[in-house]
Write a protein that holds these residues in place. Structure first.
Motif, mmCIF file in Angstrom:
data_model
loop_
_atom_site.group_PDB
_atom_site.id
_atom_site.type_symbol
_atom_site.label_atom_id
_atom_site.label_comp_id
_atom_site.label_asym_id
_atom_site.label_seq_id
_atom_site.Cartn_x
_atom_site.Cartn_y
_atom_site.Cartn_z
ATOM 1 N N UNK A 1 0.836 -1.200 0.000
ATOM 2 C CA UNK A 1 0.000 0.000 0.000
ATOM 3 C C UNK A 1 0.869 1.246 0.000
ATOM 4 N N UNK A 2 0.431 2.220 -0.745
ATOM 5 C CA UNK A 2 1.145 3.489 -0.798
ATOM 6 C C UNK A 2 0.975 4.236 0.523
ATOM 7 N N UNK A 3 2.058 4.756 1.067
ATOM 8 C CA UNK A 3 1.992 5.538 2.305
ATOM 9 C C UNK A 3 1.605 6.961 1.941
#
Length: 65
Positions: free
Chosen positions: A2-4
């Motif tokens: 998941x993209x932070x």
């Protein structure tokens, strides 16, 4: 993975324009009541942006002897 993201609210949370007036007022009231809960705890603190100023708390006349 998941993209932070450096965000506190989701896009759905920020989609205020699509809320009915009653919904927007309900969220605003909830936020305001929650913000007021800590007034006594932070009455000696003022913050604006990155600046935080604190002053010495005044004595409480009710507890002064």
């Amino acid at each position: 993975m998941a993209e932070i993201r450096d965000e506190f609210l989701s896009e759905e949370d920020l989609d205020l324009i699509n809320l009915a007036d009653e919904e927007l007022e309900a969220w605003w009231d909830l936020w305001l009541h929650q913000a007021q809960i800590t007034n006594q705890d932070d009455e000696a603190t003022y913050s604006h942006g990155v600046f935080v100023l604190m002053r010495e708390p005044r004595p409480d006349p009710a507890t002064a002897g």
